[in-house]
Design a protein around this motif. Structure first.
Motif, PDB file in Angstrom:
ATOM      1  N   ILE A   1     127.871  -0.295  40.944  1.00 54.56           N
ATOM      2  CA  ILE A   1     127.544   0.690  39.869  1.00 54.56           C
ATOM      3  C   ILE A   1     126.003   1.203  40.147  1.00 54.56           C
ATOM      4  O   ILE A   1     124.970   0.558  40.700  1.00 54.56           O
ATOM      5  CB  ILE A   1     127.327  -0.362  38.506  1.00 54.56           C
ATOM      6  N   PRO A   2     125.944   2.509  39.773  1.00 56.12           N
ATOM      7  CA  PRO A   2     124.479   3.016  40.210  1.00 56.12           C
ATOM      8  C   PRO A   2     123.261   2.347  39.361  1.00 56.12           C
ATOM      9  O   PRO A   2     123.999   1.915  38.447  1.00 56.12           O
ATOM     10  CB  PRO A   2     124.890   4.529  39.610  1.00 56.12           C
ATOM     11  N   LEU A   3     122.164   2.389  40.293  1.00 53.49           N
ATOM     12  CA  LEU A   3     121.138   1.804  39.632  1.00 53.49           C
ATOM     13  C   LEU A   3     120.369   2.588  38.749  1.00 53.49           C
ATOM     14  O   LEU A   3     120.290   4.001  38.819  1.00 53.49           O
ATOM     15  CB  LEU A   3     120.383   1.205  40.860  1.00 53.49           C
ATOM     16  N   PRO A   4     119.475   1.941  37.657  1.00 50.92           N
ATOM     17  CA  PRO A   4     118.887   2.718  36.763  1.00 50.92           C
ATOM     18  C   PRO A   4     117.715   3.647  37.518  1.00 50.92           C
ATOM     19  O   PRO A   4     117.349   3.219  38.785  1.00 50.92           O
ATOM     20  CB  PRO A   4     118.161   1.759  35.800  1.00 50.92           C
ATOM     21  N   LYS A   5     116.981   4.750  36.983  1.00 50.59           N
ATOM     22  CA  LYS A   5     116.233   5.281  37.689  1.00 50.59           C
ATOM     23  C   LYS A   5     114.863   4.825  37.667  1.00 50.59           C
ATOM     24  O   LYS A   5     114.067   4.985  38.551  1.00 50.59           O
ATOM     25  CB  LYS A   5     115.988   6.759  37.051  1.00 50.59           C
ATOM     26  N   LYS A   6     114.354   3.950  36.610  1.00 48.98           N
ATOM     27  CA  LYS A   6     113.105   3.527  36.494  1.00 48.98           C
ATOM     28  C   LYS A   6     113.078   2.286  35.569  1.00 48.98           C
ATOM     29  O   LYS A   6     113.782   2.217  34.706  1.00 48.98           O
ATOM     30  CB  LYS A   6     112.281   4.740  36.058  1.00 48.98           C
ATOM     31  N   VAL A   7     112.323   1.317  35.916  1.00 42.58           N
ATOM     32  CA  VAL A   7     111.833   0.126  35.068  1.00 42.58           C
ATOM     33  C   VAL A   7     110.505   0.198  34.832  1.00 42.58           C
ATOM     34  O   VAL A   7     109.795   0.035  35.982  1.00 42.58           O
ATOM     35  CB  VAL A   7     112.282  -1.180  35.914  1.00 42.58           C
ATOM     36  N   TYR A   8     110.227   0.532  33.812  1.00 41.31           N
ATOM     37  CA  TYR A   8     108.505   0.325  33.327  1.00 41.31           C
ATOM     38  C   TYR A   8     108.079  -0.651  32.767  1.00 41.31           C
ATOM     39  O   TYR A   8     108.576  -1.353  31.655  1.00 41.31           O
ATOM     40  CB  TYR A   8     108.407   1.579  32.597  1.00 41.31           C
ATOM     41  N   GLY A   9     107.261  -1.717  33.297  1.00 39.56           N
ATOM     42  CA  GLY A   9     106.572  -2.916  32.908  1.00 39.56           C
ATOM     43  C   GLY A   9     105.545  -2.685  31.996  1.00 39.56           C
ATOM     44  O   GLY A   9     104.335  -2.501  32.867  1.00 39.56           O
ATOM     45  N   HIS A  10     105.639  -2.295  30.839  1.00 41.60           N
ATOM     46  CA  HIS A  10     104.268  -2.277  30.089  1.00 41.60           C
ATOM     47  C   HIS A  10     103.423  -3.729  30.233  1.00 41.60           C
ATOM     48  O   HIS A  10     103.907  -4.589  30.179  1.00 41.60           O
ATOM     49  CB  HIS A  10     104.246  -1.661  28.777  1.00 41.60           C
ATOM     50  N   GLY A  11     102.154  -3.105  29.473  1.00 41.84           N
ATOM     51  CA  GLY A  11     101.135  -4.486  29.433  1.00 41.84           C
ATOM     52  C   GLY A  11     101.369  -5.380  28.320  1.00 41.84           C
ATOM     53  O   GLY A  11     102.334  -5.047  27.398  1.00 41.84           O
ATOM     54  N   TRP A  12     100.620  -6.429  27.761  1.00 41.33           N
ATOM     55  CA  TRP A  12     100.648  -7.112  26.735  1.00 41.33           C
ATOM     56  C   TRP A  12      99.717  -6.654  25.621  1.00 41.33           C
ATOM     57  O   TRP A  12      98.704  -6.181  25.937  1.00 41.33           O
ATOM     58  CB  TRP A  12     100.410  -8.566  27.036  1.00 41.33           C
ATOM     59  N   ILE A  13     100.278  -6.880  24.427  1.00 43.10           N
ATOM     60  CA  ILE A  13      99.207  -6.807  23.410  1.00 43.10           C
ATOM     61  C   ILE A  13      98.443  -8.157  22.988  1.00 43.10           C
ATOM     62  O   ILE A  13      99.142  -9.239  23.013  1.00 43.10           O
ATOM     63  CB  ILE A  13     100.066  -6.448  22.061  1.00 43.10           C
ATOM     64  N   LEU A  14      97.019  -7.941  23.225  1.00 39.25           N
ATOM     65  CA  LEU A  14      96.485  -9.204  23.269  1.00 39.25           C
ATOM     66  C   LEU A  14      95.768  -9.255  21.530  1.00 39.25           C
ATOM     67  O   LEU A  14      95.352  -8.227  21.129  1.00 39.25           O
ATOM     68  CB  LEU A  14      95.465  -9.193  24.095  1.00 39.25           C
ATOM     69  N   SER A  15      95.566 -10.371  21.401  1.00 37.36           N
ATOM     70  CA  SER A  15      94.824 -10.651  20.143  1.00 37.36           C
ATOM     71  C   SER A  15      93.546 -11.694  20.622  1.00 37.36           C
ATOM     72  O   SER A  15      93.826 -12.716  20.892  1.00 37.36           O
ATOM     73  CB  SER A  15      95.699 -11.380  18.970  1.00 37.36           C
ATOM     74  N   ALA A  16      92.427 -11.242  20.467  1.00 38.39           N
ATOM     75  CA  ALA A  16      91.315 -11.710  20.949  1.00 38.39           C
ATOM     76  C   ALA A  16      91.526 -12.266  22.456  1.00 38.39           C
ATOM     77  O   ALA A  16      91.443 -13.550  22.627  1.00 38.39           O
ATOM     78  CB  ALA A  16      90.911 -12.951  20.097  1.00 38.39           C
ATOM     79  N   ASP A  17      91.915 -11.513  23.097  1.00 38.58           N
ATOM     80  CA  ASP A  17      92.283 -11.833  24.594  1.00 38.58           C
ATOM     81  C   ASP A  17      93.285 -12.355  25.002  1.00 38.58           C
ATOM     82  O   ASP A  17      93.530 -12.941  26.023  1.00 38.58           O
ATOM     83  CB  ASP A  17      90.855 -12.275  25.223  1.00 38.58           C
ATOM     84  N   GLU A  18      94.180 -12.924  24.046  1.00 38.83           N
ATOM     85  CA  GLU A  18      95.380 -13.811  24.289  1.00 38.83           C
ATOM     86  C   GLU A  18      96.647 -13.141  23.938  1.00 38.83           C
ATOM     87  O   GLU A  18      96.500 -12.560  23.225  1.00 38.83           O
ATOM     88  CB  GLU A  18      95.234 -15.142  23.698  1.00 38.83           C
ATOM     89  N   LYS A  19      97.642 -13.337  24.980  1.00 40.78           N
ATOM     90  CA  LYS A  19      98.914 -12.829  24.450  1.00 40.78           C
ATOM     91  C   LYS A  19      99.433 -13.383  23.299  1.00 40.78           C
ATOM     92  O   LYS A  19      99.343 -14.475  22.845  1.00 40.78           O
ATOM     93  CB  LYS A  19      99.928 -13.381  25.322  1.00 40.78           C
ATOM     94  N   MET A  20      99.879 -12.712  22.393  1.00 39.37           N
ATOM     95  CA  MET A  20     100.413 -12.940  21.067  1.00 39.37           C
ATOM     96  C   MET A  20     101.620 -13.685  21.238  1.00 39.37           C
ATOM     97  O   MET A  20     102.520 -13.350  21.865  1.00 39.37           O
ATOM     98  CB  MET A  20     100.827 -11.688  20.325  1.00 39.37           C
ATOM     99  N   SER A  21     101.571 -14.854  20.636  1.00 39.99           N
ATOM    100  CA  SER A  21     102.824 -15.747  20.604  1.00 39.99           C
ATOM    101  C   SER A  21     102.875 -16.487  19.502  1.00 39.99           C
ATOM    102  O   SER A  21     101.829 -17.166  18.999  1.00 39.99           O
ATOM    103  CB  SER A  21     102.880 -16.456  22.013  1.00 39.99           C
ATOM    104  N   LYS A  22     103.997 -17.349  19.310  1.00 37.78           N
ATOM    105  CA  LYS A  22     104.200 -18.042  18.217  1.00 37.78           C
ATOM    106  C   LYS A  22     103.369 -19.404  18.364  1.00 37.78           C
ATOM    107  O   LYS A  22     102.587 -19.974  17.397  1.00 37.78           O
ATOM    108  CB  LYS A  22     105.460 -18.428  17.776  1.00 37.78           C
TER     109      LYS A  22
END
Ligand code: MSP
Length: 513
Positions: A282-303
């Motif tokens: 199957i043909p491959l996608p044209k692009k995969v774009y990996g964006h950065g993380w949104i940080l809260s006080a320099d840390e990745k937001m997580s539960k």
């Protein structure tokens, strides 16, 4: 020229309520979808929920409810969030849907037919939180617990019969593909990490689990469920009616233009997904774009860290468009970015209320008073006027090119500078001193209004509701927003009524002001 554009967000795990990181991926994808749409493209924009796997099964068990019921409930909150964020997605897929199950099983059969699958045994580490297998050198110890170095999530030992995908076979074809398609992995800063991972040698990938049942059964072997990432990644083609590759939707939109994802899931999208597709021819996608993380006080937001900024709460407090604008402006796209309410308030005050809102208010009020509340009639552009008008229209191709490279930072800077220049132009031209030269006064007002129109077009993908509100000045509706009218400096019809508008953005009184 290919006038079709297919953009996807990651499909979200409905293991918990959506947070700002999820809202971010979706808002950015919506930006691109809207931009392309007003640039004359047919747009397919997909989002959805990723509902299988041990992580979801355990989350449902913890709540003490049936797994599908649990998914129904949380998937609905993501669907609601799409509305709250004003997303223009054309589809919302759930991996528990029949269309998807058929598609995944067909893909499995293709891989098997092409001899890319074999049965063996997996003994190694697995992170339920990441739904990922890790090798020994990707693991470290923390407080007596084994964790994955990259995500810091806890891993557990798995020892079970499993089907494997012959990933190792695709090492060379993948490297060739990256070389021939230098933009496939974007931004460029993420490319090396993927390429060196592949160059280090790819091991075959376990693609089924036997010790739990919440997943899509392996065709002809109901004891196994398909590995959740093989299942999830396939959503991008299930939504185009794969396996029917002659379906109009599939023909029109596959290969996808951009899979927009967070950088933490790059390996799955830039290595596994293309390898599965290569194997299934199957043909491959044209692009995969990996964006950065949104940080809260320099840390990745997580539960687990408890530092989650709830998008719904922020929207309730400040409104949707300020949040959309802020995320797009403040987080340098492609990199991680800290967000805070304090900076959000600054952004509302300086960019939205002062720069854009004030310009609209001021110029329309002036025109109400001095141009009989109409678009000025007679006018004659001079060098100063053409300079500022041309700066927008002559740069349209550059803007398109930047957007095709996902250069959001250029886009937003361009808008902010133009707003600044336009405010300056209006001040410097001093139309209030030109009351004895009506044609000059008219020309200055017309020029400024034309720029407000054009800049509102550019703002529409970022702050759609506010841009539409501004465009009401001219009676311009959503369907009239087209970049093809960008070159026309005489778009606004002379003598047409100028409508009054309400204040676009309320300034926030800051506690420390
Ligand atoms: N279900 C998988 C994706 C499958 S796609 C075929 C998944 N889901 S997720 O809900 O955990 O994450 C979805 C997306 O949200 C990922 O792209 C992830 O990077 C992004 N984000 C989660 N937290 C984030 C931030 N704090 N900041 C920005 N994006 C982050 O992974």
């Amino acid at each position: 020229m290919d006038k079709n554009f297919y953009i996807t967000t990651p499909i979200y795990y409905p293991s918990a309520k959506p947070h700002m990181g999820h809202a971010y991926s979706s808002i950015i994808a919506d930006f691109f979808a809207r931009f392309k749409r007003i640039d004359g493209f047919n747009v397919n924009f997909l989002t959805g929920t990723d509902e299988h796997g041990l992580k979801i099964q355990r989350a449902a068990e913890k709540r003490g409810i049936e797994t599908l019921k649990f998914c129904d409930e949380i998937s609905q909150t993501y669907r609601d969030l799409s509305k709250t964020l004003n997303l223009t997605n054309t589809d919302f897929i759930r991996t528990t849907e029949k269309r998807h199950k058929l598609s995944v099983q067909k893909l499995w059969n293709e891989l098997q037919k092409n001899e890319d699958i074999y049965l063996s045994k997996y003994s190694g580490w697995y992170s339920v939180s990441d739904e990922a297998f890790y090798s020994n050198d990707e693991i470290e110890e923390n407080n007596g617990k084994k964790i994955a170095k990259s995500s810091k999530s806890i891993v557990e030992w798995v020892d079970e019969e499993s089907y494997f995908f012959k990933l190792s076979k695709w090492e060379k074809p993948l490297l060739d593909f990256y070389e021939k398609n230098p933009d496939f992995i974007s931004p460029p800063s993420r490319k090396n990490e993927v390429i060196s991972f592949v160059k280090n040698g790819l091991k075959d990938l376990s693609i089924s689990r036997k010790s739990f049942s919440w997943g899509i059964p392996v065709p002809n072997d109901e004891n196994h469920v398909i590995y959740v990432w093989l299942d999830a990644l396939t959503n991008y083609i299930s939504a185009l009616n794969y396996p029917n590759t002659t379906d109009p939707l599939f023909k029109q939109f596959w290969p996808a233009s951009v899979h927009l994802i967070g950088k933490d899931i790059l390996r799955f999208h830039a290595i596994y997904w293309p390898a599965f597709l290569l194997a299934a021819k199957i043909p491959l996608p044209k692009k995969v774009y990996g964006h950065g993380w949104i940080l809260s006080a320099d840390e990745k937001m997580s539960k687990s860290k408890g530092n989650i900024l709830d998008p719904i709460e922020i929207i309730k407090k400040y409104g949707l468009d300020p949040l959309r604008y802020y995320l797009i402006k403040e987080v340098s796209f492609g990199n991680d970015g800290n967000i805070s309410e304090d900076r959000l308030e600054d952004c509302i005050n300086s960019d939205l209320a002062n720069n854009f809102g004030n310009l609209c208010q001021r110029v329309t009020a002036f025109a109400q008073k001095n141009c009989e509340g109409k678009i000025p009639g007679s006018k004659e552009f001079k060098e100063d006027d053409l300079k500022i008008l041309d700066n927008l229209s002559k740069n349209l191709d550059l803007i398109r090119e930047k957007i095709d490279n996902q250069d959001l930072n250029f886009y937003i800077d361009f808008i902010v500078n133009t707003l600044f220049e336009t405010n300056k132009y209006f001040n410097d031209q001093e139309p209030w001193k030109k009351k004895d030269n009506i044609q000059r006064l008219n020309t200055i007002v017309y020029t400024t209004l034309e720029i407000i129109r054009k800049i509102s077009f550019m703002l529409y993908p970022i702050i759609p509701n506010s841009a539409l509100k501004a465009l009401k000045i001219f009676g311009i509706n959503e369907d009239d927003i087209k970049f093809s009218t960008f070159e026309n400096h005489n778009y606004l019809e002379p003598n047409a009524k100028l409508n009054k508008i309400d204040i676009l953005f309320n300034k926030i009184e800051k506690k420390n002001d």
